[in-house]
Each structure stands twice: as structure tokens, then as C-alpha cells.
Design a protein around this motif. Structure first.
Motif, PDB file in Angstrom:
ATOM      1  N   ALA A  11       0.864  -1.189   0.000  1.00  0.00           N
ATOM      2  CA  ALA A  11       0.000   0.000   0.000  1.00  0.00           C
ATOM      3  C   ALA A  11       0.891   1.226   0.000  1.00  0.00           C
ATOM      4  O   ALA A  11       1.809   1.325   0.811  1.00  0.00           O
ATOM      5  N   LYS A  12       0.627   2.126  -0.948  1.00  0.00           N
ATOM      6  CA  LYS A  12       1.472   3.316  -1.074  1.00  0.00           C
ATOM      7  C   LYS A  12       0.625   4.523  -1.446  1.00  0.00           C
ATOM      8  O   LYS A  12      -0.221   4.445  -2.324  1.00  0.00           O
ATOM      9  N   ALA A  13       0.859   5.632  -0.730  1.00  0.00           N
ATOM     10  CA  ALA A  13       0.208   6.885  -1.123  1.00  0.00           C
ATOM     11  C   ALA A  13       1.251   7.891  -1.583  1.00  0.00           C
ATOM     12  O   ALA A  13       0.938   8.863  -2.248  1.00  0.00           O
ATOM     13  N   GLY A  14       2.507   7.672  -1.212  1.00  0.00           N
ATOM     14  CA  GLY A  14       3.572   8.593  -1.613  1.00  0.00           C
ATOM     15  C   GLY A  14       4.930   8.041  -1.210  1.00  0.00           C
ATOM     16  O   GLY A  14       5.105   6.820  -1.108  1.00  0.00           O
ATOM     17  N   GLY A  15       5.860   8.947  -0.950  1.00  0.00           N
ATOM     18  CA  GLY A  15       7.247   8.556  -0.694  1.00  0.00           C
ATOM     19  C   GLY A  15       7.420   7.638   0.513  1.00  0.00           C
ATOM     20  O   GLY A  15       8.298   6.773   0.506  1.00  0.00           O
ATOM     21  N   LEU A  16       6.590   7.804   1.534  1.00  0.00           N
ATOM     22  CA  LEU A  16       6.688   6.947   2.721  1.00  0.00           C
ATOM     23  C   LEU A  16       6.633   5.469   2.322  1.00  0.00           C
ATOM     24  O   LEU A  16       7.435   4.646   2.780  1.00  0.00           O
ATOM     25  N   GLY A  17       5.684   5.139   1.446  1.00  0.00           N
ATOM     26  CA  GLY A  17       5.532   3.754   0.995  1.00  0.00           C
ATOM     27  C   GLY A  17       6.786   3.263   0.276  1.00  0.00           C
ATOM     28  O   GLY A  17       7.273   2.150   0.525  1.00  0.00           O
ATOM     29  N   ASP A  18       7.324   4.104  -0.592  1.00  0.00           N
ATOM     30  CA  ASP A  18       8.532   3.716  -1.328  1.00  0.00           C
ATOM     31  C   ASP A  18       9.691   3.428  -0.374  1.00  0.00           C
ATOM     32  O   ASP A  18      10.427   2.453  -0.530  1.00  0.00           O
ATOM     33  N   VAL A  19       9.851   4.293   0.628  1.00  0.00           N
ATOM     34  CA  VAL A  19      10.987   4.155   1.543  1.00  0.00           C
ATOM     35  C   VAL A  19      10.852   2.893   2.389  1.00  0.00           C
ATOM     36  O   VAL A  19      11.792   2.097   2.499  1.00  0.00           O
ATOM     37  N   GLY A 292       2.442  13.857  -9.119  1.00  0.00           N
ATOM     38  CA  GLY A 292       2.415  14.042  -7.668  1.00  0.00           C
ATOM     39  C   GLY A 292       1.075  14.491  -7.153  1.00  0.00           C
ATOM     40  O   GLY A 292       0.107  14.660  -7.899  1.00  0.00           O
ATOM     41  N   ARG A 293       1.060  14.684  -5.845  1.00  0.00           N
ATOM     42  CA  ARG A 293      -0.174  15.125  -5.202  1.00  0.00           C
ATOM     43  C   ARG A 293      -0.472  16.559  -5.604  1.00  0.00           C
ATOM     44  O   ARG A 293       0.432  17.406  -5.614  1.00  0.00           O
ATOM     45  N   LEU A 294      -1.717  16.837  -5.943  1.00  0.00           N
ATOM     46  CA  LEU A 294      -2.080  18.190  -6.381  1.00  0.00           C
ATOM     47  C   LEU A 294      -2.459  19.015  -5.146  1.00  0.00           C
ATOM     48  O   LEU A 294      -3.628  19.245  -4.856  1.00  0.00           O
ATOM     49  N   GLU A 297       1.678  22.033  -1.007  1.00  0.00           N
ATOM     50  CA  GLU A 297       3.047  21.612  -0.701  1.00  0.00           C
ATOM     51  C   GLU A 297       3.880  21.372  -1.964  1.00  0.00           C
ATOM     52  O   GLU A 297       5.068  21.624  -2.014  1.00  0.00           O
ATOM     53  N   LYS A 298       3.216  20.838  -2.988  1.00  0.00           N
ATOM     54  CA  LYS A 298       3.926  20.499  -4.226  1.00  0.00           C
ATOM     55  C   LYS A 298       3.912  21.667  -5.208  1.00  0.00           C
ATOM     56  O   LYS A 298       4.368  21.526  -6.349  1.00  0.00           O
ATOM     57  N   GLY A 299       3.341  22.795  -4.786  1.00  0.00           N
ATOM     58  CA  GLY A 299       3.267  23.958  -5.683  1.00  0.00           C
ATOM     59  C   GLY A 299       2.326  23.710  -6.850  1.00  0.00           C
ATOM     60  O   GLY A 299       2.404  24.386  -7.881  1.00  0.00           O
ATOM     61  N   ILE A 349      -6.198  12.657 -13.973  1.00  0.00           N
ATOM     62  CA  ILE A 349      -6.479  12.871 -12.556  1.00  0.00           C
ATOM     63  C   ILE A 349      -6.683  11.512 -11.896  1.00  0.00           C
ATOM     64  O   ILE A 349      -7.556  10.742 -12.290  1.00  0.00           O
ATOM     65  N   GLY A 350      -5.837  11.208 -10.933  1.00  0.00           N
ATOM     66  CA  GLY A 350      -5.961   9.919 -10.243  1.00  0.00           C
ATOM     67  C   GLY A 350      -4.584   9.409  -9.870  1.00  0.00           C
ATOM     68  O   GLY A 350      -3.570  10.088 -10.098  1.00  0.00           O
ATOM     69  N   TYR A 351      -4.562   8.218  -9.298  1.00  0.00           N
ATOM     70  CA  TYR A 351      -3.284   7.590  -8.942  1.00  0.00           C
ATOM     71  C   TYR A 351      -3.064   6.429  -9.894  1.00  0.00           C
ATOM     72  O   TYR A 351      -3.934   5.580 -10.056  1.00  0.00           O
ATOM     73  N   MET A 359       5.794   7.705 -17.603  1.00  0.00           N
ATOM     74  CA  MET A 359       6.115   9.124 -17.739  1.00  0.00           C
ATOM     75  C   MET A 359       7.576   9.411 -17.373  1.00  0.00           C
ATOM     76  O   MET A 359       8.254  10.186 -18.033  1.00  0.00           O
ATOM     77  N   TYR A 360       8.074   8.760 -16.311  1.00  0.00           N
ATOM     78  CA  TYR A 360       9.502   8.952 -15.990  1.00  0.00           C
ATOM     79  C   TYR A 360      10.351   8.526 -17.182  1.00  0.00           C
ATOM     80  O   TYR A 360      11.379   9.121 -17.474  1.00  0.00           O
ATOM     81  N   ALA A 361       9.900   7.462 -17.864  1.00  0.00           N
ATOM     82  CA  ALA A 361      10.701   6.929 -18.968  1.00  0.00           C
ATOM     83  C   ALA A 361      10.565   7.755 -20.245  1.00  0.00           C
ATOM     84  O   ALA A 361      11.548   7.931 -20.975  1.00  0.00           O
TER      85      ALA A 361
HETATM   86  P1  ADP Z   1       5.250  12.639  -1.309  1.00  0.00           P
HETATM   87  O1  ADP Z   1       5.503  11.463  -0.458  1.00  0.00           O
HETATM   88  O2  ADP Z   1       5.382  13.951  -0.593  1.00  0.00           O
HETATM   89  O3  ADP Z   1       3.950  12.553  -2.056  1.00  0.00           O
HETATM   90  P2  ADP Z   1       7.640  11.834  -2.792  1.00  0.00           P
HETATM   91  O4  ADP Z   1       8.382  12.495  -3.899  1.00  0.00           O
HETATM   92  O5  ADP Z   1       8.436  11.486  -1.569  1.00  0.00           O
HETATM   93  O6  ADP Z   1       6.370  12.722  -2.443  1.00  0.00           O
HETATM   94  O7  ADP Z   1       7.012  10.467  -3.346  1.00  0.00           O
HETATM   95  C1  ADP Z   1       6.044  10.454  -4.300  1.00  0.00           C
HETATM   96  C2  ADP Z   1       5.848   9.027  -4.803  1.00  0.00           C
HETATM   97  O8  ADP Z   1       4.470   8.856  -5.148  1.00  0.00           O
HETATM   98  C3  ADP Z   1       6.614   8.739  -6.090  1.00  0.00           C
HETATM   99  O9  ADP Z   1       6.878   7.345  -6.159  1.00  0.00           O
HETATM  100  C4  ADP Z   1       5.615   9.157  -7.183  1.00  0.00           C
HETATM  101  O10 ADP Z   1       5.892   8.544  -8.418  1.00  0.00           O
HETATM  102  C5  ADP Z   1       4.334   8.647  -6.572  1.00  0.00           C
HETATM  103  N1  ADP Z   1       3.116   9.335  -7.002  1.00  0.00           N
HETATM  104  C6  ADP Z   1       2.627  10.513  -6.551  1.00  0.00           C
HETATM  105  N2  ADP Z   1       1.445  10.800  -7.151  1.00  0.00           N
HETATM  106  C7  ADP Z   1       1.188   9.764  -7.980  1.00  0.00           C
HETATM  107  C8  ADP Z   1       0.097   9.462  -8.882  1.00  0.00           C
HETATM  108  N3  ADP Z   1      -0.932  10.270  -9.024  1.00  0.00           N
HETATM  109  N4  ADP Z   1       0.156   8.306  -9.568  1.00  0.00           N
HETATM  110  C9  ADP Z   1       1.206   7.463  -9.429  1.00  0.00           C
HETATM  111  N5  ADP Z   1       2.260   7.684  -8.590  1.00  0.00           N
HETATM  112  C10 ADP Z   1       2.243   8.824  -7.894  1.00  0.00           C
END
Ligand code: ADP
Length: 468
Positions: A11-19, A292-294, A297-299, A349-351, A359-361
């Protein structure tokens, strides 16, 4: 033992999940045993894997008694032991956050987590908790009579984002197991219980996810500035790494066209064509993306005006693709721009994890006009995929990106979160894109950078050793 609300790929919402999904792997590689405990949400990962029950317990949060179950992933697919905590009707929801009873959900999770750990015969040598959802654990471990048998275990508290603090009124203090009330002050900040502040005050060591962010917290941390100033002696900034196995353009399972670093130009182009086809964009122009999150914080709120201004003053010389979700007003404004700029602009709009990888690629540039960026992982992923980051100089962005105008530089940096500064960065990107040689030079440079976890994992281990 890591305890966290998120862990990729569960489960991931952002960077916390990745780390939390990556650090334990690298700690294992360094010869240590790392485990992760997190809530059991109703995610696809849960249904696609097999689990065994390892513990069942019965505990209370104030007057509310509940059963909890700990299950463990059977195949050890991630390399480390992954435990999920099921608390029926509280944790087993589809989303990670965003419910009106989030406070109750995460307090119950923390109580049950410590109940479980205190029943182990071999307790962990370090408990590592992450962000405010687990910020009460350091306090409870030290101050609650119930956990006396494990109160000696050292605790590290990592702050991934200090904007969110887990604040609850004192009227809910009865949720916590009986504690030494002489030390109630450790829970308090501005006459409320503040989980983030309690974590900082009670943990043995506090880390933030980049050195610059640690400095920034002393003058900008949503009201906790003086706390970080006072506790500076036990705070350390350790830059996040990236999981090089998950984020690898040569093997990325989300990509249609994988590529080696030496074939980046051609490989990226194929990915760009496929993205442009899907989103109706012109592939002859440089492609600038935002992921990223709209939120402020993310501008993100400057994006609609910035895009409008770029088309008006620079001309239709670039295209933009945005992926994100967040504040409805920003989502709405981004959606309504579609009409204005067909072929040069689109938004999803969405995750969408797969789309983010594509997109990174496929992009040429990744824009991050962040107001606050504790570490920022996007810019590191982008660089690994040969996409040039365009970042505001703040927090981890400042620590990881050097402007191409400086010696050895490879990115585009700007100072303010403003339409003017961001549009100027876009103009520089458009100009740079025409200079293929310089683009290649920067790309080669950034693709060679090593943002792997090895060094940071080592720093965490040193910290654990200091307190053991
Ligand atoms: P934060 O944790 O503050 O949202 P980070 O840069 O630490 O920002 O981590 C963001 C992570 O979430 C990255 O892996 C990014 O690719 C992912 N991410 C953010 N928004 C989306 C989205 N809408 N769809 C897919 N991945 C997303």
C-alpha cells in the motif's frame, strides 16, 4: 522492526511507501534482519498473496475493546518478513487515509502493535517508526505501564513529512493505555496531543529524509519549529535512496520499451511516442511532466496559470502531461485547460503507478515546483530514467539536483514557487532541448548518479548502533 502506515508494493500513497518498501531490503543485504509491520488494508496485494496467521490478540483503546490478528506473507516475496495487522472494521478499508475516524484507526494500530511486540519472546533490537501515524509508539513504549517489559527497546523516528502531525484533543487521551501522567507534557503541543511532537520528544533518535529538510524544519514545520530547534542534538538528516530494482529502465515491468542507459535516447523516444499517442500530444516538442499530489506543498496550484502563460509568452513549443490527484479546485482547473491546448497538454487525474513509470521513462523534463519537499523521490526516479528534473531549490531537491549552468550540473533549478520562476524554467528547458549535444551530456551525467540505498542504509545502521 519497521512500523509504518505504508509499504510499497502493499500500500502506497507517496514517498513513505517507497521508503519503507525499500530500506528493509537494503538492511537485509547488509546482513541484518529487518521486518515490517503495517495495517491490513483491502488492497490488491492482500488478495493476490497467501498469508498465515502468526498472532491473535485482544486489547483496548479506552473503553473500546477489539480483537486483532497479525498475518504474515507466506512466500517472503519481498525478501523481508512482512506482517499485516487486521483490526476488523477499523483498518480493513480500501484507502489508506481519508476517513473521519483515522485518529482511532491509527491509535488502535499502534496500541495493538506494541501489544504484539510485548508478547514476543525475542523482541526486536530497534523499533523504527515512520511519520505521525506511528508517532505515539515511542511515547507509549516509554511511558505506558503495560509495556514495561519492552520499554528498553531503542526507538528511531523518521519524519517523511512534518506537515501532517496527527493532532487530537486531550479529550481523547483516555485512548492511550495507562501512562505515567507526570510526563503528559511529552504528548502535548499547543494544548493538544500531537503525535509527531510526541514522537520527536520520546524517540532516542529522530531522522528526516534529507539534511536540508532537517534545517528547514527549524524555521518551517507547521508550528513545531522551536521543538526541532530544542531537539536538534538527536536529529539527523539521512537522504532517502531509491529502490534500484523497482526503478530500473532496463527491467521495469511497467514499461512497453525498456532500455539500457547507453541506449537512453532511442529508448526514451519509443516511450515518448507511446505516451504521446495515448494522450494526443505532439512528440516533436519537448515533453514536460508533473507527477504528484495536487496540493500546495507540491506547488501544484501554480500549474494551470504557468501552463497558460507558457503557451502565451513562449508559444506552443512544448507539451505538458500531468498525473496527480488532490485538491478538487486544482483538479478542476487542470481539467478545464484541456480545451484550451489540445495536442500540447493533457492531464490524468488519479493515482496510476504504471503511468508514472511510463512518464519517468518517456518525458524529457520533470517539473517539481515544490513549496516543501522533505526529500522528493520523483526527481531521483526521473534522473535514473534520463529525464531532466526542473526543481525549485528546497529540501531534498536542493540536495540532489545541480543546475546545468553550474560546473558538472545536469538539471534546471529555480528559486521561487511562482508562475514567473516556473515559466522561466520552462523557457530554459525549451532552449536546452534544441541543443541535442548538451541534452545528451546532461543525460549521461545524471544517469550515472548513484541514488541507491546502500549508503543511507549504512547511516541508519550506524544510528541504530549508537543507541544499542
Ligand atoms: P510525497 O511522499 O510527498 O507525495 P515523494 O516524492 O516522496 O512525495 O514520493 C512520491 C511518490 O508517489 C513517487 O513514487 C511518485 O511517483 C508517486 N506518485 C505521486 N502521485 C502519484 C500518482 N498520481 N500516480 C502514481 N504515482 C504517484
Amino acid at each position: 522492526m519497521h512500523i509504518s502506515a505504508e509499504c510499497y508494493p502493499v500500500a502506497k500513497a507517496g514517498g513513505l511507501g517507497d521508503v519503507v518498501g525499500a530500506l528493509p531490503k537494503y538492511q537485509l543485504e547488509a546482513g541484518h534482519i529487518a521486518k515490517v509491520l503495517m495495517p491490513m488494508y483491502r488492497t490488491p496485494y492482500l488478495y493476490n498473496h497467501e498469508w498465515e496467521v502468526v498472532h491473535q490478540g485482544y486489547t483496548n483503546m479506552g473503553s473500546r475493546w477489539f480483537n486483532f490478528t497479525i498475518i504474515k506473507e507466506k512466500s517472503n516475496e519481498l525478501g523481508f518478513d512482512l506482517y499485516l495487522m487486521d483490526i476488523h472494521q477499523l483498518l480493513d478499508r480500501e484507502k489508506i487515509y481519508g476517513y473521519s475516524d483515522d485518529t482511532e484507526r491509527f491509535v488502535a494500530f499502534q496500541i495493538a502493535a506494541l501489544d504484539w511486540v510485548s508478547s514476543w519472546r525475542h523482541s526486536p533490537s530497534v523499533i523504527h517508526v515512520h511519520d505521525h501515524h506511528t508517532g505515539l509508539i515511542p511515547f507509549m513504549l516509554r511511558e505506558c505501564y503495560k509495556y514495561r517489559n519492552i520499554s528498553h527497546i531503542p526507538v528511531v523516528f523518521t519524519i517523511h513529512n512534518a506537515e501532517y502531525q496527527g493532532i487530537m484533543g486531550w479529550d481523547k487521551s483516555y485512548y492511550l493505555p495507562e501512562y505515567n501522567t507526570w510526563n503528559w507534557g511529552k504528548l502535548d503541543w499547543n494544548n493538544a496531543i500531537n503525535a509527531l511532537a510526541a514522537g520527536v520528544k520520546s524517540a532516542d533518535r529522530v531522522t528526516t529524509v534529507s539534511p536540508s529538510y532537517l534545517q528547514q524544519l527549524k524555521w518551517q514545520s507547521n508550528g513545531l519549529e522551536s521543538l526541532f530547534e530544542m531537539e536538534t542534538g538527536k536529529c539527523f538528516g539521512i537522504l532517502n535512496g531509491i529502490d534500484k530494482n523497482v526503478w530500473n529502465p532496463e527491467t521495469d515491468r511497467y514499461l512497453e520499451h525498456t532500455f539500457k542507459p547507453e541506449e537512453a535516447e532511442a529508448g526514451k523516444l519509443k516511450n515518448k511516442y507511446s505516451l504521446c499517442d495515448d494522450f494526443g500530444l505532439d512528440y516533436d516538442k519537448p515533453m514536460i511532466v508533473f507527477i504528484g499530489r495536487l496540493v500546495g506543498e507540491k506547488g501544484a496550484e501554480i500549474l494551470p496559470d504557468m501552463i497558460r502563460d507558457c503557451f502565451e509568452y513562449i508559444g506552443r513549443k512544448m507539451n505538458f502531461l500531468i498525473l496527480g490527484s488532490g485538491m478538487p479546485e486544482i483538479e478542476h482547473r487542470l481539467n478545464s485547460l484541456k480545451e484550451l491546448a489540445r495536442n500540447d497538454y493533457n492531464v490524468y487525474i488519479g493515482y496510476n503507478e504504471q503511468l508514472s513509470h511510463r512518464m519517468y521513462a518517456g518525458a524529457d523534463f520533470l517539473l517539481m515546483p515544490s513549496r516543501v519537499e522533505p526529500c522528493g523521490l520523483n526527481q531521483m526516479y526521473a534522473m535514473r530514467y534520463g529525464t531532466m528534473p526542473m526543481v525549485r531549490r528546497t529540501g531534498g531537491l536542493k540536495d540532489t539536483v545541480t543546475d546545468f549552468g553550474e560546473a558538472g550540473g545536469y538539471g534546471i533549478c529555480f528559486n521561487d514557487v511562482s508562475v514567473g520562476d516556473a515559466s522561466h524554467a520552462v523557457w530554459r528547458a525549451v532552449e536546452l532541448y534544441r541543443n541535442k549535444e548538451k541534452m545528451k551530456e546532461c543525460r549521461d551525467r545524471m544517469m550515472q548518479l548513484d541514488f541507491g540505498w546502500e549508503r543511507s542504509a549504512e547511516e541508519y545502521l550506524k544510528l541504530y548502533q549508537q543507541i544499542n
